[in-house]
Structure formats: structure tokens, C-alpha cells
Design a protein around this motif. Structure first.
Motif, PDB file in Angstrom:
ATOM      1  N   VAL A   1      24.896-104.729  -4.622  1.00 13.10           N
ATOM      2  CA  VAL A   1      23.737-104.465  -3.762  1.00 13.10           C
ATOM      3  C   VAL A   1      24.080-103.395  -2.720  1.00 13.10           C
ATOM      4  CG1 VAL A   1      22.150-105.480  -2.081  1.00 13.10           C
ATOM      5  CG2 VAL A   1      22.808-106.781  -4.108  1.00 13.10           C
ATOM      6  N   THR A   2      25.296-103.455  -2.194  1.00 13.36           N
ATOM      7  CA  THR A   2      25.742-102.443  -1.235  1.00 13.36           C
ATOM      8  C   THR A   2      25.650-101.045  -1.831  1.00 13.36           C
ATOM      9  OG1 THR A   2      27.247-103.935  -0.064  1.00 13.36           O
ATOM     10  CG2 THR A   2      27.752-101.603   0.033  1.00 13.36           C
ATOM     11  N   ALA A   3      26.173-100.903  -3.060  1.00  9.41           N
ATOM     12  CA  ALA A   3      26.155 -99.600  -3.735  1.00  9.41           C
ATOM     13  C   ALA A   3      24.720 -99.125  -3.968  1.00  9.41           C
ATOM     14  CB  ALA A   3      26.910 -99.680  -5.054  1.00  9.41           C
ATOM     15  N   ALA A   4      23.842-100.054  -4.369  1.00 12.31           N
ATOM     16  CA  ALA A   4      22.452 -99.690  -4.637  1.00 12.31           C
ATOM     17  C   ALA A   4      21.741 -99.228  -3.367  1.00 12.31           C
ATOM     18  CB  ALA A   4      21.710-100.878  -5.258  1.00 12.31           C
ATOM     19  N   VAL A   5      21.964 -99.950  -2.271  1.00 16.56           N
ATOM     20  CA  VAL A   5      21.310 -99.593  -1.001  1.00 16.56           C
ATOM     21  C   VAL A   5      21.764 -98.221  -0.520  1.00 16.56           C
ATOM     22  CG1 VAL A   5      21.141-100.211   1.437  1.00 16.56           C
ATOM     23  CG2 VAL A   5      20.915-101.986  -0.302  1.00 16.56           C
TER      24      VAL A   5
ATOM     25  N   ALA B   1      32.323 -94.949  -0.128  1.00 14.97           N
ATOM     26  CA  ALA B   1      30.927 -94.726   0.278  1.00 14.97           C
ATOM     27  C   ALA B   1      30.773 -94.906   1.781  1.00 14.97           C
ATOM     28  CB  ALA B   1      30.009 -95.690  -0.475  1.00 14.97           C
ATOM     29  N   HIS B   2      31.495 -95.868   2.347  1.00 17.78           N
ATOM     30  CA  HIS B   2      31.487 -96.085   3.798  1.00 17.78           C
ATOM     31  C   HIS B   2      31.891 -94.812   4.523  1.00 17.78           C
ATOM     32  CE1 HIS B   2      33.510 -97.106   7.597  1.00 17.78           C
ATOM     33  NE2 HIS B   2      32.654 -98.107   7.696  1.00 17.78           N
ATOM     34  N   GLY B   3      32.941 -94.156   4.018  1.00 27.31           N
ATOM     35  CA  GLY B   3      33.403 -92.926   4.650  1.00 27.31           C
ATOM     36  C   GLY B   3      32.409 -91.781   4.514  1.00 27.31           C
ATOM     37  N   THR B   4      31.764 -91.668   3.350  1.00 30.05           N
ATOM     38  CA  THR B   4      30.805 -90.579   3.150  1.00 30.05           C
ATOM     39  C   THR B   4      29.581 -90.749   4.040  1.00 30.05           C
ATOM     40  OG1 THR B   4      29.742 -91.726   1.287  1.00 30.05           O
ATOM     41  CG2 THR B   4      31.544 -90.223   0.762  1.00 30.05           C
TER      42      THR B   4
ATOM     43  N   LEU C   1      19.161 -95.024   7.839  1.00 29.29           N
ATOM     44  CA  LEU C   1      19.275 -96.435   8.191  1.00 29.29           C
ATOM     45  C   LEU C   1      19.715 -97.270   6.989  1.00 29.29           C
ATOM     46  CD1 LEU C   1      16.109 -96.820  10.444  1.00 29.29           C
ATOM     47  CD2 LEU C   1      18.491 -96.964  11.205  1.00 29.29           C
ATOM     48  N   LEU C   2      19.218 -96.918   5.811  1.00 29.54           N
ATOM     49  CA  LEU C   2      19.621 -97.642   4.599  1.00 29.54           C
ATOM     50  C   LEU C   2      21.103 -97.422   4.304  1.00 29.54           C
ATOM     51  CD1 LEU C   2      16.581 -97.135   2.183  1.00 29.54           C
ATOM     52  CD2 LEU C   2      17.364 -99.285   3.197  1.00 29.54           C
ATOM     53  N   THR C   3      21.574 -96.179   4.448  1.00 30.64           N
ATOM     54  CA  THR C   3      22.999 -95.931   4.198  1.00 30.64           C
ATOM     55  C   THR C   3      23.863 -96.668   5.230  1.00 30.64           C
ATOM     56  OG1 THR C   3      22.950 -93.876   5.514  1.00 30.64           O
ATOM     57  CG2 THR C   3      22.583 -93.683   3.134  1.00 30.64           C
ATOM     58  N   GLY C   4      23.401 -96.716   6.476  1.00 31.33           N
ATOM     59  CA  GLY C   4      24.131 -97.467   7.492  1.00 31.33           C
ATOM     60  C   GLY C   4      24.128 -98.958   7.209  1.00 31.33           C
ATOM     61  N   PHE C   5      22.993 -99.457   6.736  1.00 32.68           N
ATOM     62  CA  PHE C   5      22.863-100.869   6.366  1.00 32.68           C
ATOM     63  C   PHE C   5      23.856-101.210   5.248  1.00 32.68           C
ATOM     64  CE2 PHE C   5      20.860-104.345   3.967  1.00 32.68           C
ATOM     65  CZ  PHE C   5      20.595-105.252   4.983  1.00 32.68           C
ATOM     66  N   GLY C   6      23.909-100.359   4.230  1.00 28.18           N
ATOM     67  CA  GLY C   6      24.853-100.575   3.140  1.00 28.18           C
ATOM     68  C   GLY C   6      26.296-100.409   3.583  1.00 28.18           C
ATOM     69  N   GLN C   7      26.515 -99.508   4.517  1.00 31.16           N
ATOM     70  CA  GLN C   7      27.859 -99.296   5.056  1.00 31.16           C
ATOM     71  C   GLN C   7      28.381-100.561   5.723  1.00 31.16           C
ATOM     72  OE1 GLN C   7      28.278 -97.022   8.720  1.00 31.16           O
ATOM     73  NE2 GLN C   7      29.815 -95.726   7.738  1.00 31.16           N
ATOM     74  N   GLY C   8      27.531-101.217   6.486  1.00 33.84           N
ATOM     75  CA  GLY C   8      27.922-102.473   7.116  1.00 33.84           C
ATOM     76  C   GLY C   8      28.288-103.524   6.084  1.00 33.84           C
ATOM     77  N   GLY C   9      27.531-103.564   4.984  1.00 26.50           N
ATOM     78  CA  GLY C   9      27.849-104.493   3.904  1.00 26.50           C
ATOM     79  C   GLY C   9      29.179-104.184   3.246  1.00 26.50           C
TER      80      GLY C   9
END
Length: 401
Positions: A100-104, A34-37, A126-134
Motif C-alpha cells: 500500500v505504501t508503494a501504491a500511495v 522511495a522515502h529518500g526520493t 501530500l500523498l507521497t508524504g503520507f506514503g513516506q511516513g508508512g
């Protein structure tokens, strides 16, 4: 009866099987996927967001400035996400943090898919970036804790972990008494290795890796290369994955410093050659496309291979080996912020630099940053291959060594 009750009450839990551990680790890596996508989403979507060409693309059109903020905003959101998920991970555990990361990230992509206007798209991004950091923070920690040493060996980690722990034990115990703070980081034996890591981290971002990933398809379109844009993007992605696998086998054999030097050199030459192609294309577009149409894909494949197979993994190995435990916490926080801010700055200035310097000028500039990384690796970066923590600390005159 009492003895039987005690036996039942104290019966140890069965250890998870190797299959369960491997399955859990592979499941966790989906967050890494997901981080890569999140990072590469704008490569295929960017052109359609700026210039919709069919009803399926919708009628939403982003200006260049809006698109620059949309694509690069994940850098800053990722920094905030990493800091917040650090708390979540320690408070509620790694598994909850991954969920939570996956949900965000899912909510963020849903907002992007259904977004009727730029503000909604930005919130989703911004939400996908926030989850990416997690994900970036949680996945390595989770896998490192659930996978047993013998499984790590089966997966290719050929090292005697218990022996290494024995070597480090005395040194770490002396440092456990210290509570890391910014003041500790400023001590000479902590500041110098941290500064080396920070500089390598900055040069990593200054090489242009983020804007290249965010705008990969657009770059191939502007290059008018002989290979189609979509196929070029797919080939580049596959090469990145293979380069990551390659790095696992070579980083301990070649050493950190030689690999950093070689990867910096390849990155530099690749970007300079890419800049040369765009310069020649401005002089004679038809000749450049007919004669050198293969060059853009070759340059970017070499650049991504060197980045993912050498420069990037060496960077994080150095951060783990050079920075002492007493300074690692504060240094890690600074590294996250430095990476995020510099990544955002390089990404958002990509198109303005193109207009000011031309396509060739941008790539020559990024190539000069890679040349700077090459010189820095040769002159400043120490070799840590085969050295214990005590030996590395002694190199920086750490009194605890």
C-alpha cells in the motif's frame, strides 16, 4: 494410513533460504529508497517549479509561499501516514502495508507529474508524504521480523542476540504487566529519558537538515560555487549513503555520547563556515567564488556526513535504549508528531528567514542549534554503550530495575 495422514498433515514448512530472506529484505528497502526520493524531489524540481525555463518544464509557476508549503508539507503528511500505517501494519500485516505504501507514493508522484495546477500538485505531494511516513514505519519492522539472526550476522550485525535477550528477559517480563499511557510517561523514571530523546530529536530538526535537503540544488546555485550544482548535489547524496554505512561500524565502537558530541561539533563548524562564505560573498562575490568556491560543497558534505554518520543514527539508538517498554508506545507517537511539526516549522520558515537574516544569518542560526546540541550531549545525554536495560533503568531510578 492414519499415521501417514498425520505425518503429512503436520509436516513443518521449510524455512525460507538465506537467499530468499536477503532478497525480501532488499526488496523492502526499495520503500526506503522511495522515502529518500520523496524528501529530495524538490531539490532538483524546485527551481523549475518556481521559474520554468523551457517548454519541458511546463507553464506552471509556483510562488515562494506555494513552493514552501509544497516542499515542507511532507512532514505533516508523514506523521499522519505513520499513524495510519501503524494500524494497517497490525491489521493486515507488514507485506500488505509495504504494498500500500508503494501504491500511495506511486499515485502521488503520478499526480505531481501530470498536475496542471497547484492544488493537484499539493494533493500529490501530500500523498507521497503520507506514503513516506508508512515506509519509515514499516520497513524496519518488516526487515527485523523476516531476517534471521544468523543472516543479520552475515550482514554485519555482530552481536549475540540470544544472550542479549537472556539479559533483558526478567526486566521486560516485569514491565509487560504495565499498559503504557500518558500517565506512565509522566513518571520521573520515564519522563527524564523521554525528554532527553525529545530534545535531541528537536535539535536534529532545528539544525536545518530538512530545508537543506529540500533546497539543496538551490543552495548550490545561490552559492555560485566552483563545482556545478548538479554534480554537487550528486556528490552530497553519495556521501550521505557512505556515511550511513560508516555509522554501522562505529556506533558501537565509539559509544553513543562521543559520536553525538563529535557529529554535533562537525555540523556546527560546517554551518558556521557556510554562513561565513555567504557573508564574504555579499562583501565580494567574485573574490569569494574565485578563492573559496570549493567551500560550500565541502561544508555541506561534512554536515551531511556528520548528520547521517553520527547524529541521526545515535538519536534512534538512544530512543530504543533509554525509553522503557511501558512508555515506548506513547513516547514513539509523541516523537513522530514532534519530528513532523518541528520539521515542517523549520522548512517553511527557511525562505522567510533568508529574507530577514540573509543567507549567512540562516546558516549561523542553524549552526547555533548544532552548538546547543553539542552542549546538551556533553552535559545531559548519558552513555549507554555496553549497558543492559536494567543498568540504564537504574540510572534513571526505575523501580523495576
Amino acid at each position: 494410513m492414519e499415521g501417514g495422514g498425520a505425518h503429512l498433515g503436520t509436516e513443518p514448512k521449510k524455512k525460507p533460504s538465506q537467499r530468499t530472506q536477503i532478497f525480501s529484505a532488499l526488496s523492502a528497502t526499495l520503500a526506503g529508497l522511495a522515502h529518500g526520493t520523496v524528501t529530495t524531489y524538490t531539490s532538483p524540481a524546485g527551481p523549475k517549479l518556481q521559474n520554468p525555463v523551457s517548454p519541458l518544464d511546463g507553464d506552471l509557476r509556483l510562488s515562494k509561499l506555494e513552493y514552501d508549503f509544497f516542499s515542507s508539507s511532507i512532514c505533516l503528511a508523514g506523521a499522519v501516514g505513520a499513524l495510519c500505517f501503524g494500524y494497517v501494519m497490525n491489521k493486515w500485516g507488514r507485506k500488505i502495508s509495504l504494498m500500500v505504501t508503494a501504491a500511495v507514493i506511486t499515485i502521488g508522484f503520478a499526480m505531481i507529474a501530470a498536475g496542471p495546477n497547484f492544488p493537484v500538485l499539493m494533493i500529490g505531494r501530500l500523498l507521497t508524504g503520507f506514503g513516506q511516513g508508512g515506509a519509515l514505519l514499516t520497513v524496519p519492522s518488516y526487515i527485523g521480523e523476516i531476517v534471521a539472526p544468523n543472516i543479520r550476522g552475515a550482514l554485519g550485525e555482530e552481536c549475540d542476540i540470544n544472550d542479549e535477550f537472556d539479559k533483558m528477559e526478567k526486566f521486560v517480563e516485569e514491565l509487560k504487566q504495565n499498559r503504557g499511557s500518558f500517565k506512565d510517561l509522566l513518571l520521573p523514571h520515564n519522563f527524564k529519558p523521554a525528554a532527553i530523546c525529545f530534545m535531541v530529536l528537536f535539535l536534529d530538526q532545528a539544525s536545518g537538515i530538512m530545508p537543506l535537503l529540500l533546497n539543496l540544488r538551490t543552495i548550490f546555485t545561490e552559492a555560485s560555487a566552483s563545482v556545478s550544482d548538479d554534480l554537487s548535489s550528486i556528490i552530497t547524496g553519495i556521501v550521505q549513503c557512505l556515511a550511513c554505512v560508516f555509522s554501522v561500524f562505529v556506533i558501537d565502537k565509539t559509544g553513543r555520547k562521543p559520536l553525538l558530541i563529535m557529529s554535533s561539533a562537525v555540523m556546527c563548524l560546517s554551518l558556521v563556515a557556510l554562513g561565513d562564505y555567504f557573508y564574504l560573498k555579499e562583501e565580494s562575490s567574485e573574490w569569494a567564488r574565485a578563492t573559496l568556491g570549493w567551500l560550500p560543497l565541502t561544508c555541506l558534505v561534512l554536515f551531511m556526513s556528520a548528520m547521517n554518520g553520527g547524529f541521526f543514527p545515535v538519536l534512534y539508538v538512544l530512543m530504543g535504549e533509554l525509553i522503557t517498554p511501558e512508555a515506548r508506545g506513547i513516547a514513539g507517537g509523541i516523537a513522530i508528531m514532534l519530528s513532523s511539526v518541528s520539521g515542517f516549522a523549520v522548512s517553511i520558515t527557511f525562505h522567510p528567514m533568508q529574507e530577514a537574516m540573509g543567507m549567512y544569518g540562516v546558516y549561523w542560526f542553524y549552526g547555533s542549534m548544532c552548538f546547543g546540541a553539542l552542549l546538551f550531549a556533553v552535559v545531559v545525554v548519558p552513555e549507554t554503550k555496553g549497558k543492559t536495560m536494567q543498568q540504564i533503568a537504574s540510572y534513571f531510578n526505575n523501580p523495576a530495575a
